[in-house]
Scaffold this motif. Sequence first.
Motif, PDB file in Angstrom:
ATOM      1  N   GLY A  93      -3.055  -1.498  -1.010  1.00  0.00           N
ATOM      2  CA  GLY A  93      -2.050  -0.456  -1.198  1.00  0.00           C
ATOM      3  C   GLY A  93      -0.810  -0.988  -1.888  1.00  0.00           C
ATOM      4  N   ARG A  98       2.119   0.888  -3.769  1.00  0.00           N
ATOM      5  CA  ARG A  98       2.744   1.462  -2.573  1.00  0.00           C
ATOM      6  C   ARG A  98       3.881   0.550  -2.114  1.00  0.00           C
ATOM      7  NH1 ARG A  98      -1.134   1.264   1.574  1.00  0.00           N
ATOM      8  NH2 ARG A  98       0.012  -0.456   2.451  1.00  0.00           N
ATOM      9  N   GLU A 101       6.847  -0.554   3.358  1.00  0.00           N
ATOM     10  CA  GLU A 101       7.702   0.303   4.187  1.00  0.00           C
ATOM     11  C   GLU A 101       8.277  -0.419   5.390  1.00  0.00           C
ATOM     12  OE1 GLU A 101       5.436   3.813   5.043  1.00  0.00           O
ATOM     13  OE2 GLU A 101       5.215   4.286   2.914  1.00  0.00           O
TER      14      GLU A 101
END
Length: 150
Positions: A93, A98, A101
């Motif tokens: 990812g 991505r 996070e």
Amino acid sequence: MQRLHGEKLRLCKALESIADALPNVDRFNCLVTANSIVPLLRDTHLFEETVIFPVYEDALTLQEADFASIRRLRTEHIEDECFADEVTEQLLGIGHGRPVENAEALGFMLRGFFESLRRHVAFEHEHVMPRVIFADPQTRAFDTGKPTSR
């Protein structure tokens, strides 16, 4: 087995490098590392379970022959492969764009995975390899580079 241990330890070093760089990781490195995890573990575990573990079990004395260590190592293989899938998914990812996070959680995940692999390699290196090398003349010859009479 020594070569496979070296490959696993190189994987651990790559994962540690990613964990140390969080949240600013090299996305390409994440992709390369992610794509190597599952095949490496799958191939290593297959070799260990079909070649190394039977030789190790044969080398154990009657007093040692409860095979608890082999059962634990086989269980760790399953756990490592499940964990490898999760780590691979996260790294793929990130490699595909991505954002990271939660760097702390990802770092914790990566460290948990590679530390488990390092412990597994250390146990095999200290306990399994010496028995296998001394039990199997073919393995001894392979490690020393000398031909065998087999």
